[in-house]
Design a protein around this motif. Structure first.
Motif, PDB file in Angstrom:
ATOM      1  N   GLY A   1     -10.616  14.203  -1.281  1.00 47.77           N
ATOM      2  CA  GLY A   1      -9.663  13.418  -1.415  1.00 47.77           C
ATOM      3  C   GLY A   1      -9.339  13.676   0.095  1.00 47.77           C
ATOM      4  N   ASP A   2      -8.307  12.729   0.891  1.00 52.04           N
ATOM      5  CA  ASP A   2      -7.830  12.376   2.042  1.00 52.04           C
ATOM      6  C   ASP A   2      -6.192  13.370   1.264  1.00 52.04           C
ATOM      7  OD1 ASP A   2      -6.124  10.537   1.260  1.00 52.04           O
ATOM      8  OD2 ASP A   2      -6.885   8.739   2.262  1.00 52.04           O
ATOM      9  N   GLY A   3      -5.857  13.403   0.727  1.00 52.38           N
ATOM     10  CA  GLY A   3      -4.487  14.614   0.223  1.00 52.38           C
ATOM     11  C   GLY A   3      -5.034  16.515   0.572  1.00 52.38           C
ATOM     12  N   PHE A   4      -6.134  16.312   0.419  1.00 50.11           N
ATOM     13  CA  PHE A   4      -6.782  17.638   0.630  1.00 50.11           C
ATOM     14  C   PHE A   4      -7.596  17.976   2.025  1.00 50.11           C
ATOM     15  CE2 PHE A   4      -6.844  16.288  -3.674  1.00 50.11           C
ATOM     16  CZ  PHE A   4      -6.187  17.468  -4.453  1.00 50.11           C
ATOM     17  N   THR A   5      -6.907  16.585   2.827  1.00 50.19           N
ATOM     18  CA  THR A   5      -7.854  17.148   4.405  1.00 50.19           C
ATOM     19  C   THR A   5      -6.902  16.380   4.631  1.00 50.19           C
ATOM     20  OG1 THR A   5      -9.443  15.351   3.816  1.00 50.19           O
ATOM     21  CG2 THR A   5      -9.775  17.647   3.789  1.00 50.19           C
ATOM     22  N   TRP A  65       0.854  -1.381   0.159  1.00 49.02           N
ATOM     23  CA  TRP A  65      -0.007   0.059  -0.103  1.00 49.02           C
ATOM     24  C   TRP A  65       0.537   1.363  -0.100  1.00 49.02           C
ATOM     25  CZ3 TRP A  65      -3.466   0.169   4.268  1.00 49.02           C
ATOM     26  CH2 TRP A  65      -5.227   1.452   4.210  1.00 49.02           C
ATOM     27  N   ARG A  66       1.375   1.884  -1.379  1.00 52.48           N
ATOM     28  CA  ARG A  66       2.256   2.392  -1.111  1.00 52.48           C
ATOM     29  C   ARG A  66       1.995   4.254  -0.637  1.00 52.48           C
ATOM     30  NH1 ARG A  66       7.478   3.103  -3.945  1.00 52.48           N
ATOM     31  NH2 ARG A  66       6.670   1.252  -5.428  1.00 52.48           N
ATOM     32  N   TYR A  67       0.534   3.883  -1.320  1.00 56.26           N
ATOM     33  CA  TYR A  67       0.192   5.431  -0.598  1.00 56.26           C
ATOM     34  C   TYR A  67      -1.041   5.551   0.565  1.00 56.26           C
ATOM     35  CZ  TYR A  67       2.504   7.265  -4.622  1.00 56.26           C
ATOM     36  OH  TYR A  67       3.631   7.620  -5.817  1.00 56.26           O
ATOM     37  N   SER A  68      -0.614   5.038   1.521  1.00 56.44           N
ATOM     38  CA  SER A  68      -1.655   4.672   2.979  1.00 56.44           C
ATOM     39  C   SER A  68      -2.753   5.890   3.129  1.00 56.44           C
ATOM     40  CB  SER A  68      -0.457   3.918   4.196  1.00 56.44           C
ATOM     41  OG  SER A  68      -1.925   3.783   5.410  1.00 56.44           O
ATOM     42  N   GLN A  69      -1.434   6.676   4.205  1.00 63.00           N
ATOM     43  CA  GLN A  69      -2.222   7.941   4.951  1.00 63.00           C
ATOM     44  C   GLN A  69      -1.540   8.905   4.579  1.00 63.00           C
ATOM     45  OE1 GLN A  69      -2.179   5.549   8.546  1.00 63.00           O
ATOM     46  NE2 GLN A  69      -4.843   6.146   8.311  1.00 63.00           N
ATOM     47  N   VAL A  70      -2.102  10.078   4.435  1.00 59.12           N
ATOM     48  CA  VAL A  70      -1.406  11.480   4.328  1.00 59.12           C
ATOM     49  C   VAL A  70      -0.518  11.628   5.548  1.00 59.12           C
ATOM     50  CG1 VAL A  70      -1.887  13.610   4.059  1.00 59.12           C
ATOM     51  CG2 VAL A  70      -3.702  12.034   2.776  1.00 59.12           C
ATOM     52  N   SER A 100      -6.498  12.090   6.650  1.00 60.88           N
ATOM     53  CA  SER A 100      -6.553  10.170   6.176  1.00 60.88           C
ATOM     54  C   SER A 100      -7.328  10.284   7.857  1.00 60.88           C
ATOM     55  CB  SER A 100      -4.796   9.636   6.347  1.00 60.88           C
ATOM     56  OG  SER A 100      -4.636  10.094   5.093  1.00 60.88           O
ATOM     57  N   ASN A 101      -8.888  10.277   7.729  1.00 61.89           N
ATOM     58  CA  ASN A 101      -9.781   9.293   8.539  1.00 61.89           C
ATOM     59  C   ASN A 101     -10.992   9.684   7.865  1.00 61.89           C
ATOM     60  OD1 ASN A 101     -10.108  12.317   9.399  1.00 61.89           O
ATOM     61  ND2 ASN A 101      -9.267  12.574  11.720  1.00 61.89           N
ATOM     62  N   PHE A 102     -11.636   9.368   8.792  1.00 66.00           N
ATOM     63  CA  PHE A 102     -12.806   8.726   8.122  1.00 66.00           C
ATOM     64  C   PHE A 102     -13.687  10.964   8.006  1.00 66.00           C
ATOM     65  CE2 PHE A 102     -17.639   9.156   8.244  1.00 66.00           C
ATOM     66  CZ  PHE A 102     -18.474   8.346   7.725  1.00 66.00           C
ATOM     67  N   ASP A 103     -13.155  11.571   9.270  1.00 65.14           N
ATOM     68  CA  ASP A 103     -13.800  12.889   8.926  1.00 65.14           C
ATOM     69  C   ASP A 103     -12.950  13.731   8.134  1.00 65.14           C
ATOM     70  OD1 ASP A 103     -15.568  12.546  10.772  1.00 65.14           O
ATOM     71  OD2 ASP A 103     -13.715  13.297  13.028  1.00 65.14           O
TER      72      ASP A 103
END
Length: 170
Positions: free
Chosen positions: A144-148, A116-121, A150-153
């Motif tokens: 996407g999470d790259g703009f906020t 998983w190369r891109y897992s979490q921001v 890496s979580n549900f919120d």
């Protein structure tokens, strides 16, 4: 794509960084029992494994027709250290750690090891409200999470921001 993006946007997008890790799926025949008292568990003190879930329990879909599955996520440090390693070797390392953490796990009928190369921001687009309009005619927006974060919120925040950005163009 970069012909549409201005230099400032390009720099912002290139500044985003992600952690890497591995996910391991263990799949079992229907009727196999996984004898642990939890559906998901974070592991604090292991250099390899950081999270384990009994996926059907976590999703509340235990069924006599569907076999259980176990999902294992590695630590960020392990993922970075083994990013370009042979997946077969990585799978064996993860399995050996898992065996020590949960010795009661039965032998799975199949295993899938996924890099998983891109897992979490780890660093999102700076000062970005959940999305970025790259072009207006035709409309091209990314989010996407790259703009906020890496979580549900963070995902919900980006989705709401995307919806607001699209509204004036409908």
């Amino acid at each position: 794509l970069f012909t549409v993006i201005n230099e400032s946007q390009k720099q912002q997008l290139e500044s985003v960084s992600y952690s890497s890790r591995y996910a391991l799926g263990l799949f079992y025949e229907a009727g196999t029992g996984i004898a642990v008292p939890w559906a998901a568990r974070y592991i604090a003190d292991n250099p390899c494994v950081c999270f384990i879930s009994i996926d059907n329990k976590k999703r509340n879909i235990e069924s006599p027709e569907i076999g259980p599955s176990v999902v294992v996520h590695t630590t960020v440090a392990f993922g970075s250290e083994h990013l370009d390693s042979d997946p077969e070797e990585v799978q064996q390392i993860i399995l050996s750690h898992l065996q020590r953490i949960v010795p009661s796990l039965p032998k799975p009928s199949s295993i899938k090891c996924q890099r998983w190369r891109y897992s979490q921001v780890t660093r999102a687009v700076p000062n970005c409200p959940g999305q970025m309009i790259l072009h207006t005619q035709p409309l091209l927006i990314c989010g996407g999470d790259g703009f906020t974060r890496s979580n549900f919120d963070g995902c919900i925040e980006s989705a709401m921001s995307l919806a607001e950005a699209v509204k004036p163009h409908l």
